[in-house]
Design a protein around this motif. Structure first.
Motif, PDB file in Angstrom:
ATOM      1  N   THR A 492       0.327  -6.191  -6.500  1.00  0.00           N
ATOM      2  CA  THR A 492      -0.223  -6.150  -5.140  1.00  0.00           C
ATOM      3  C   THR A 492       0.820  -6.494  -4.082  1.00  0.00           C
ATOM      4  N   LEU A 493       1.939  -7.112  -4.490  1.00  0.00           N
ATOM      5  CA  LEU A 493       3.001  -7.399  -3.526  1.00  0.00           C
ATOM      6  C   LEU A 493       3.707  -6.128  -3.066  1.00  0.00           C
ATOM      7  N   TRP A 494       3.675  -5.115  -3.899  1.00  0.00           N
ATOM      8  CA  TRP A 494       4.305  -3.840  -3.568  1.00  0.00           C
ATOM      9  C   TRP A 494       3.251  -2.732  -3.601  1.00  0.00           C
ATOM     10  N   PRO A 495       2.362  -2.715  -2.625  1.00  0.00           N
ATOM     11  CA  PRO A 495       1.376  -1.621  -2.606  1.00  0.00           C
ATOM     12  C   PRO A 495       2.078  -0.273  -2.532  1.00  0.00           C
ATOM     13  N   LYS A 496       1.373   0.744  -2.940  1.00  0.00           N
ATOM     14  CA  LYS A 496       2.009   2.063  -3.069  1.00  0.00           C
ATOM     15  C   LYS A 496       1.791   2.976  -1.878  1.00  0.00           C
ATOM     16  N   GLY A 497       0.913   2.599  -0.964  1.00  0.00           N
ATOM     17  CA  GLY A 497       0.699   3.442   0.200  1.00  0.00           C
ATOM     18  C   GLY A 497      -0.108   4.675  -0.128  1.00  0.00           C
ATOM     19  N   ASN A 498      -0.138   5.631   0.816  1.00  0.00           N
ATOM     20  CA  ASN A 498      -0.908   6.861   0.661  1.00  0.00           C
ATOM     21  C   ASN A 498       0.038   8.047   0.589  1.00  0.00           C
ATOM     22  N   PHE A 499       0.022   8.726  -0.540  1.00  0.00           N
ATOM     23  CA  PHE A 499       0.941   9.838  -0.755  1.00  0.00           C
ATOM     24  C   PHE A 499       0.349  11.147  -0.234  1.00  0.00           C
ATOM     25  N   SER A 500       1.227  11.967   0.308  1.00  0.00           N
ATOM     26  CA  SER A 500       0.829  13.306   0.728  1.00  0.00           C
ATOM     27  C   SER A 500       0.862  14.242  -0.473  1.00  0.00           C
ATOM     28  N   ALA A 501       0.485  15.489  -0.238  1.00  0.00           N
ATOM     29  CA  ALA A 501       0.534  16.479  -1.313  1.00  0.00           C
ATOM     30  C   ALA A 501       1.951  16.690  -1.800  1.00  0.00           C
ATOM     31  N   GLU A 502       2.920  16.422  -0.920  1.00  0.00           N
ATOM     32  CA  GLU A 502       4.328  16.541  -1.310  1.00  0.00           C
ATOM     33  C   GLU A 502       4.853  15.259  -1.942  1.00  0.00           C
ATOM     34  N   GLN A 503       3.989  14.280  -2.168  1.00  0.00           N
ATOM     35  CA  GLN A 503       4.323  12.992  -2.779  1.00  0.00           C
ATOM     36  C   GLN A 503       5.260  12.173  -1.906  1.00  0.00           C
ATOM     37  N   GLU A 511       2.594   4.439   4.951  1.00  0.00           N
ATOM     38  CA  GLU A 511       3.541   3.612   4.200  1.00  0.00           C
ATOM     39  C   GLU A 511       2.880   2.313   3.721  1.00  0.00           C
ATOM     40  N   PRO A 512       3.403   1.712   2.664  1.00  0.00           N
ATOM     41  CA  PRO A 512       2.832   0.463   2.145  1.00  0.00           C
ATOM     42  C   PRO A 512       2.884  -0.660   3.172  1.00  0.00           C
ATOM     43  N   ASP A 513       1.903  -1.540   3.107  1.00  0.00           N
ATOM     44  CA  ASP A 513       1.860  -2.733   3.946  1.00  0.00           C
ATOM     45  C   ASP A 513       2.826  -3.768   3.356  1.00  0.00           C
ATOM     46  N   HIS A 545       1.262   6.124 -15.228  1.00  0.00           N
ATOM     47  CA  HIS A 545       0.564   6.651 -14.053  1.00  0.00           C
ATOM     48  C   HIS A 545       1.011   5.910 -12.811  1.00  0.00           C
ATOM     49  N   ILE A 546       0.796   6.531 -11.664  1.00  0.00           N
ATOM     50  CA  ILE A 546       0.998   5.891 -10.373  1.00  0.00           C
ATOM     51  C   ILE A 546      -0.019   6.479  -9.406  1.00  0.00           C
ATOM     52  N   ASN A 547      -0.906   5.615  -8.947  1.00  0.00           N
ATOM     53  CA  ASN A 547      -1.963   6.029  -8.007  1.00  0.00           C
ATOM     54  C   ASN A 547      -2.692   7.292  -8.454  1.00  0.00           C
ATOM     55  N   GLY A 548      -3.101   7.303  -9.713  1.00  0.00           N
ATOM     56  CA  GLY A 548      -3.918   8.403 -10.201  1.00  0.00           C
ATOM     57  C   GLY A 548      -3.158   9.586 -10.734  1.00  0.00           C
ATOM     58  N   VAL A 549      -1.874   9.671 -10.518  1.00  0.00           N
ATOM     59  CA  VAL A 549      -1.069  10.764 -11.061  1.00  0.00           C
ATOM     60  C   VAL A 549      -0.489  10.314 -12.399  1.00  0.00           C
ATOM     61  N   LYS A 553       0.285  14.705 -17.338  1.00  0.00           N
ATOM     62  CA  LYS A 553      -0.374  15.842 -16.706  1.00  0.00           C
ATOM     63  C   LYS A 553       0.522  16.530 -15.684  1.00  0.00           C
ATOM     64  N   ASP A 554       1.297  15.746 -14.935  1.00  0.00           N
ATOM     65  CA  ASP A 554       2.131  16.321 -13.867  1.00  0.00           C
ATOM     66  C   ASP A 554       3.400  15.483 -13.740  1.00  0.00           C
ATOM     67  N   PRO A 555       4.347  15.697 -14.636  1.00  0.00           N
ATOM     68  CA  PRO A 555       5.556  14.855 -14.625  1.00  0.00           C
ATOM     69  C   PRO A 555       6.359  14.973 -13.340  1.00  0.00           C
ATOM     70  N   GLU A 556       6.383  16.125 -12.714  1.00  0.00           N
ATOM     71  CA  GLU A 556       7.147  16.285 -11.485  1.00  0.00           C
ATOM     72  C   GLU A 556       6.548  15.459 -10.354  1.00  0.00           C
ATOM     73  N   ALA A 557       5.230  15.519 -10.209  1.00  0.00           N
ATOM     74  CA  ALA A 557       4.568  14.730  -9.169  1.00  0.00           C
ATOM     75  C   ALA A 557       4.723  13.233  -9.440  1.00  0.00           C
ATOM     76  N   PHE A 558       4.635  12.866 -10.712  1.00  0.00           N
ATOM     77  CA  PHE A 558       4.817  11.459 -11.084  1.00  0.00           C
ATOM     78  C   PHE A 558       6.200  10.975 -10.662  1.00  0.00           C
ATOM     79  N   ASP A 559       7.237  11.726 -11.016  1.00  0.00           N
ATOM     80  CA  ASP A 559       8.610  11.322 -10.679  1.00  0.00           C
ATOM     81  C   ASP A 559       8.800  11.218  -9.167  1.00  0.00           C
ATOM     82  N   LYS A 560       8.226  12.152  -8.424  1.00  0.00           N
ATOM     83  CA  LYS A 560       8.389  12.136  -6.971  1.00  0.00           C
ATOM     84  C   LYS A 560       7.697  10.924  -6.352  1.00  0.00           C
ATOM     85  N   ARG A 561       6.507  10.607  -6.843  1.00  0.00           N
ATOM     86  CA  ARG A 561       5.785   9.444  -6.296  1.00  0.00           C
ATOM     87  C   ARG A 561       6.547   8.146  -6.586  1.00  0.00           C
ATOM     88  N   VAL A 562       7.028   8.032  -7.797  1.00  0.00           N
ATOM     89  CA  VAL A 562       7.793   6.830  -8.141  1.00  0.00           C
ATOM     90  C   VAL A 562       9.004   6.706  -7.221  1.00  0.00           C
TER      91      VAL A 562
END
Length: 832
Positions: A492-503, A511-513, A545-549, A553-562
């Motif tokens: 919870t110290l590093w919230p992940k924020g809200n990702f767009s479709a482009e991650q 952005e994270p608080d 996983h990261i925020n539901g990704v 299932k979607d390694p490219e989206a996962f890598d981009k979000r991370v």
């Protein structure tokens, strides 16, 4: 407030079981959360072994033919026996084993409670008795945890109830082993028994057995045990002297059993209540019959703690001597036993050490453990008075006194005394020689061995584990004073924020608080050597996983979000003037913990390792692997870690191949040690808490850790002061909503950190001596000491001998001090 006696619910008197029919024989049963599961006892016949009428002649956890064992079971273990029809019930027996399993290196304790329920329909359950209490009334008392195996028929014939189903609820968490259940048929008149209040459903039982009256329950157990201990001592006295004491103890046993008043003091500090004091007064009477003086001042041999109700040895002249350097803290302890007929109040003062402001006087408290042992680990300050410090000792008790000395003042040997003046003028005052030798070296501002305790203090004045909100700040000050410099933070110290479709973060609002994180690093832990964050990189299915990704299932989206997430936090960390390399990320906690599928986390770890690498951030990756055979895990994941945190117990028990596998990595990866074991019997401050630092030196590690400085087992029964029923206590200090008090465990951790610094100082001094042309023989002797010291402390004196870590294991606990003093003397030789 009073609690109803179980007498009104289920039992009235004792009957003979010699001819009572065992109505559980051959009957079916089920268990929750599962039936058995211990690999040492499972043989596929678990559904029959407990009612087949066959007893084990072996150690239960080594006998799969007769034993059903549970390991790491979700508390509590429950067994339900179906008697086939409503039956009158007068008694029950459980065959149970406890002690130390040398084969598996595990400690097995008696269940803290065994609650008995009956039902006619297996839906509505009525609690009718607590078996351990009834067993202690009529049978041999269940013993405290010791070094050897013990088997007991935990039994009673006081039941007066009826039902078709009997539910046995064992208040334990780690392991429990049973070989037989007998249920005895009572008189047919019991078929008319009816419960006095509505029952509960099975899913409510788990909450019902969490006792709000734990202090009362544990104090009554302690009273029974103490009476049994003192009665046994009467065998050494002539009958004319023993008889009156026995008569009084018998009356006290009845008084204690009838007492259902909740103790005013919720902490299970001994003696508990007025009855506890009356029982101890009989211990004092026994001691007087053995010609003990009113007060005996003594020290134990080989550095062990005194045992509760231990008869002190023939008095010798105790002497206190402490060697230390400037800026460190060391302790000296002694015991005072009161064999007089009344409580004694003493004034303790210190002479010969100036105003003694660098010496802290502590009057230790005895507390309970779930292993049925009493330990003297709590270190509250003694009350200050105009003449010094007040020490109060009830009749029949031993009080341990600790002097904590801070290295300050004049170098060299400083001779002084401890003066003890009883308020009772008939008892002479005493003086104990008290020498402090301050060596001319300084403990550095930054320690070489770092300390992690999974504190998770990430918000001001917010309760966390056993830390109440109102004591969070003093708790923080205390753990910092005891050298904790590697704080832990939750995800919870590093919230992940809200990702767009482009991650990515499309707007600043996405952005994270950062507010909570900023408070953590700026205010709560601004002086930390490094920061650890548990980023919880998997779900229950071990999928990255990261925020539901999900990576699968979607390694490219996962890598981009991370990458988006970590790059944001790296930029923010730098903006605060902090080095990203000070932050270590735990992706998956304790991979390999599931022994049935130890490598099931490998794919999730692989996904995270690759994603973090691709992100290019400078944060470090941290792993605490518990694989028993790490060479069979996915090696690139282990290789990719910047830091490997190794389990202390595995280094002790898993053999040379295991140790060498990790030791060879010390040149490439940063190593640290940790341990995570519920300290069920208090555990030995020396071998469990202090010596981890010495093991760290042998592994070229630079940090130690213990789960967890704040975890009191989420104990609803008054924090870490009442562990009589608490199987999940880890905390090395004493916490409740009133205050924060250090314990011997916390003190031992700090002493280990100081010990490690001595080894660093010796290593550096040898290097300096070579450059300064110091006598070669001195250098050779120093090198030999540096090489031999860890072996001497850890192995030559069996400090880690099985059963390891138990206070009852006979080892010499003075070796580390003896060796460190030798190091100090060698440092002095090299400097001359």
């Amino acid at each position: 407030m009073r609690f109803p006696s179980l007498t009104t619910l289920a039992f009235l008197s004792v009957i003979s079981s010699a001819t009572a029919e065992n109505i559980a024989l051959g009957r079916p049963y089920v268990a929750y959360p599962r039936l058995g599961g211990h690999k040492a006892t499972n043989n596929g016949n678990e559904a029959k072994k407990l009612t087949d009428g066959l007893r084990s002649a072996k150690v239960l956890w080594e006998d799969p033919e007769h034993t059903v064992g549970w390991v790491d079971a979700r508390w509590p273990v429950q067994v339900v026996v179906d008697l086939g029809k409503r039956q009158p019930i007068s008694g029950i027996t459980l065959g149970c084993g406890a002690g130390v399993a040398l084969s598996s290196k595990r400690v097995h304790i008696w269940p803290g409670t065994i609650d008995l329920y009956v039902s006619d329909d297996s839906k509505e359950w009525h609690r009718v008795a607590e078996l351990t209490s009834l067993n202690d009334l009529d049978n041999e008392i269940l013993p405290p945890l010791g070094n050897e195996y013990a088997y007991r028929n935990i039994s009673t014939n006081r039941l007066r109830t009826a039902g078709r189903y009997v539910r046995i609820v064992l208040g334990t968490r780690k392991e429990v082993f049973l070989d037989e259940i007998e249920i005895r048929r009572g008189d047919d008149a019991l078929l008319s028994w009816k419960p006095s209040k509505p029952g509960v459903t099975g899913d409510k039982i788990e909450k019902e057995i969490i006792r709000t009256d734990a202090t009362l329950f544990v104090s009554k157990r302690r009273h029974r045990m103490d009476i049994a201990t003192i009665l046994a001592q009467l065998e050494d006295l002539p009958e004319e002297k023993a008889a009156p004491i026995r008569t009084r103890l018998t009356a006290l046993r009845e008084k204690a059993q009838a007492n259902n008043d909740t103790p005013a003091e919720k902490r299970a500090i001994l003696p508990q209540g007025e009855i506890g004091r009356e029982i101890l007064a009989e211990q004092a009477a026994v001691w007087r019959e053995k010609d003990l003086p009113p007060l005996t001042i003594w020290q134990t041999t080989a550095g062990r703690d005194p045992q509760w109700l231990e008869t002190p040895p023939a008095e010798k002249d105790p002497r206190l001597s402490v060697h230390l350097i400037r800026g460190e803290d060391r302790t000296a302890t002694f015991n005072i036993t009161n064999a007089s007929a009344r409580e004694q109040v003493l004034t303790l003062s210190i002479g010969g050490h100036g105003d003694a402001s660098h010496i802290r006087v502590r009057s230790l408290e005895w507390t309970e453990t779930v292993a049925r042992t009493a330990i003297v680990h709590a270190l509250p300050d003694a009350e200050k008075t105009e003449g010094g410090h007040r020490i109060t000792i009830p009749a029949g008790m031993t009080r341990q006194v600790s002097l904590s000395i801070h290295g300050a003042g004049k170098d060299g040997n400083n001779a002084g005394v401890v003066r003890i003046a009883p308020a009772d003028a008939s008892i002479p005052a005493r003086e104990i020689p008290f020498n402090v030798h301050l060596h001319p070296f300084d403990f550095p501002e930054k320690q070489s061995l770092h300390f992690s305790g999974w504190d998770y203090l990430n918000k001001w004045d917010i309760a966390r584990y056993g830390v109440a909100s109102n004591v969070m700040r003093p708790f923080r000050e205390l753990i910092l004073d005891y050298k904790l410099d590697l704080p832990w933070g939750p995800i919870t110290l590093w919230p992940k924020g809200n990702f767009s479709a482009e991650q990515t973060y499309a707007t600043p609002a996405d952005e994270p608080d950062t507010a909570m994180f900023d408070t953590w690093v700026k205010e709560i832990m601004p002086t930390a050597h490094g920061y650890k964050l548990n980023i919880s990189g998997r779900n229950k299915d071990n999928r990255a996983h990261i925020n539901g990704v999900h990576h699968d299932k979607d390694p490219e989206a996962f890598d981009k979000r991370v990458a988006t997430w970590l790059r944001f936090w790296e930029k923010h960390v730098i903006s605060l003037g902090l080095d990203p390399a000070k932050f270590s990320l735990l992706i998956i906690d304790e991979p390999g913990l599931d022994e049935t599928s130890p490598y099931k986390e490998d794919e999730a770890i692989r996904a995270w390792v690759e994603a973090v690498k691709k992100s290019g951030v400078k944060f470090r990756m941290w792993m605490d692997p518990v694989y028993h055979e790490p060479w069979d895990a996915w090696q690139p994941s282990i290789d990719a870690m910047d830091e490997l945190c190794l389990k202390y117990s595995h280094l002790v028990t898993h053999g040379p191949r295991y140790v060498d596998y990790y030791r060879k990595r010390s040149g490439k990866q940063q190593l640290s040690l940790y341990e995570c074991y519920p300290i069920i019997g208090g555990f030995d401050p020396y071998s469990y808490w202090r010596l981890q630092a010495w093991m760290a030196w042998t592994m070229d590690a630079d940090a130690i850790g213990f789960w967890c400085v704040a975890d009191t087992g989420r104990n609803a029964s008054f924090g870490s002061w009442n562990n009589g029923l608490n199987t999940l206590h880890y905390c090395p200090l004493f916490l409740d909503a009133k205050e924060v008090v250090p314990g011997k465990a916390l003190e031992a951790i700090r002493e280990g950190i100081y010990d490690f610094q001595y080894l660093v100082m010796l290593r550096d001094a040898i290097k300096d001596a070579r450059g300064k042309g110091v006598d070669g023989k001195k250098i050779e002797a120093a090198e030999e000491l540096l090489a031999d010291a860890p072996q001497e402390v850890l192995w030559n004196n069996r400090a880690l001998a099985e059963p390891k870590w138990l206070a009852t294991t006979e080892i010499d606990r003075t070796v580390a001090d003896r060796v460190r003093v030798e190091i100090l003397e060698t440092l002095g030789d090299l400097a001359r």
